[in-house]
Scaffold this active site. Structure first.
Site, mmCIF file in Angstrom:
data_model
loop_
_atom_site.group_PDB
_atom_site.id
_atom_site.type_symbol
_atom_site.label_atom_id
_atom_site.label_comp_id
_atom_site.label_asym_id
_atom_site.label_seq_id
_atom_site.Cartn_x
_atom_site.Cartn_y
_atom_site.Cartn_z
ATOM 1 N N GLY A 120 3.716 0.096 7.156
ATOM 2 C CA GLY A 120 4.662 0.078 6.200
ATOM 3 C C GLY A 120 5.167 1.539 5.604
ATOM 4 N N ALA A 161 3.141 6.014 3.178
ATOM 5 C CA ALA A 161 3.020 5.099 4.424
ATOM 6 C C ALA A 161 1.744 4.727 4.537
ATOM 7 C CB ALA A 161 3.480 6.051 5.753
ATOM 8 N N ASP A 162 1.641 3.418 5.230
ATOM 9 C CA ASP A 162 0.167 2.854 5.491
ATOM 10 C C ASP A 162 0.319 2.035 6.778
ATOM 11 O OD1 ASP A 162 -2.768 2.387 4.580
ATOM 12 O OD2 ASP A 162 -1.699 0.284 4.536
ATOM 13 N N THR A 163 -0.692 2.559 7.590
ATOM 14 C CA THR A 163 -0.826 1.510 8.909
ATOM 15 C C THR A 163 -2.081 1.098 9.194
ATOM 16 O OG1 THR A 163 0.595 3.843 9.886
ATOM 17 C CG2 THR A 163 -0.808 2.384 11.623
ATOM 18 N N ASN A 171 0.949 -1.135 0.143
ATOM 19 C CA ASN A 171 0.153 0.023 -0.199
ATOM 20 C C ASN A 171 0.807 1.274 0.030
ATOM 21 O OD1 ASN A 171 -2.890 -0.330 -0.197
ATOM 22 N ND2 ASN A 171 -2.924 -1.098 1.744
#
Lengths: 222, 222
Positions: free
Chosen positions: B121, B84-86, B59
């Site tokens: 990420g 960024a991806d959480t 992502n």
């Protein structure tokens, strides 16, 4: 405590600390509407007489009691005074705020590439009715913090930024100093300066309601 | 990276996320002067095709690449795009932002009284000169979070506050949700949405300097 937030907000809560980080946690994050009345307690306890946990609790207690007595003398008795004190402990040595940039450099070198503990003591002083002594509660919370290895030029650049100078252990985890921290074990807000979860579970909302009523009355009910 | 901050600030860094928490960490905490260009990537990956760590990295990568291509097409090639991806992972199930207050209530009930993982990420897409493809780097960071037991009335009060609605796992550790967290193991900023320490060690400042020069030139040097 979140389900009782209205009762907490309605009380006369005093924070006996002007630390912007504690004010932020209590009044911005939790919106508790505490009034800030910085303590004038000298913080002159002899460290050797205490364990680190005992030291921060006693500092927190003395800060809160000084403000409580001052407000009662001014005929403005509060429902609750919150005192807090934070130190960094490395090899059983207590590190407080640095007194100079050189001291900050030494402290950061000591913390580089290893773990240390952050201890915050919190004292809760609940107002009592009709001149009775206040009731007290206090605790200390510990968080372990792992630091990366900091090359000397990194320490120099960080000290030059000014961030370390008003912070226990010479770093701010909520600032650029957070980039040195590989990880923590325990409560994050405790490292910032106020153990939020433990405070929320420890705060006695019923006692706060009673002391709030007491503080708002000028004479006993008949 | 702190000792190279000036080089980093001089680069054309793009954050492909409008998350106010990521913007705060990069631009207020670290003062990196990144420009915010939110990605239009649909986030339609099939979760079952990935591990949680693979999912957040992919992502993050797709978000960063979409923004990189768009800026190059507009003849404004950046030095670096950060994606960024959480997500929150509980029992190997990925929890993202809640779609309704009911979904938030269910997620918080699932997290109550136990530990979960927060995975972020991060993708770094460095610009290349003269139409060459960009170079990519990505990683995922994991932090464990321990939640207190949350009574139903506490969950209801928290959902009513509105705080859970734009947050992976339906809580914000930097807000009132922080009062539910008894402790964490790992990087705190990772739970907020950006693993600051890992980013600082992973960022390739030399590559950033080169891609910054490339991005600012219109034709090859002779």
């Amino acid at each position: 405590m979140l389900s009782d937030l209205n009762a907490v907000r309605a009380a006369h809560i005093i924070l006996a600390s002007s630390s912007p980080r504690r004010v932020d946690i209590l009044n911005n994050v939790m919106d508790l509407r505490a009034r800030v009345v910085p303590s004038t307690f000298e913080e002159d306890l002899v460290k050797a007489d205490y364990t680190p946990a005992g030291y921060v609790q006693e500092n927190a207690r003395q800060k809160a009691l000084e403000v409580y007595r001052r407000l009662c003398a001014a005929e403005a008795p509060p429902s609750l005074v919150i005192g807090a004190d934070t130190v960094v402990v490395a090899d059983d040595k207590i590190l407080e705020k640095p007194r100079s940039t050189e001291a900050a450099t030494v402290m950061l070198s000591e913390l580089s590439g290893r773990s240390h503990q952050v201890l915050t003591g919190v004292a809760l002083v609940y107002g009592a009715a009709y001149g009775a002594p206040p009731t007290e509660d206090s605790f200390a919370e510990m968080t372990e913090v792992d630091f990366a290895s900091l090359p000397p030029e990194l320490i120099d650049a960080y000290v030059a930024s000014g961030e370390p100078m008003d912070k226990a252990g010479s770093y701010g985890i909520q600032g650029m100093g957070g980039s040195f921290v590989t990880g923590i074990r325990g409560c994050y807000q405790n490292v910032v300066g106020f153990p939020l979860h433990r405070f929320c579970t420890r705060l006695d909302v019923d006692r706060l309601r009673r002391s709030g009523r007491a503080g708002s009355m000028e004479s006993p009910p008949v």
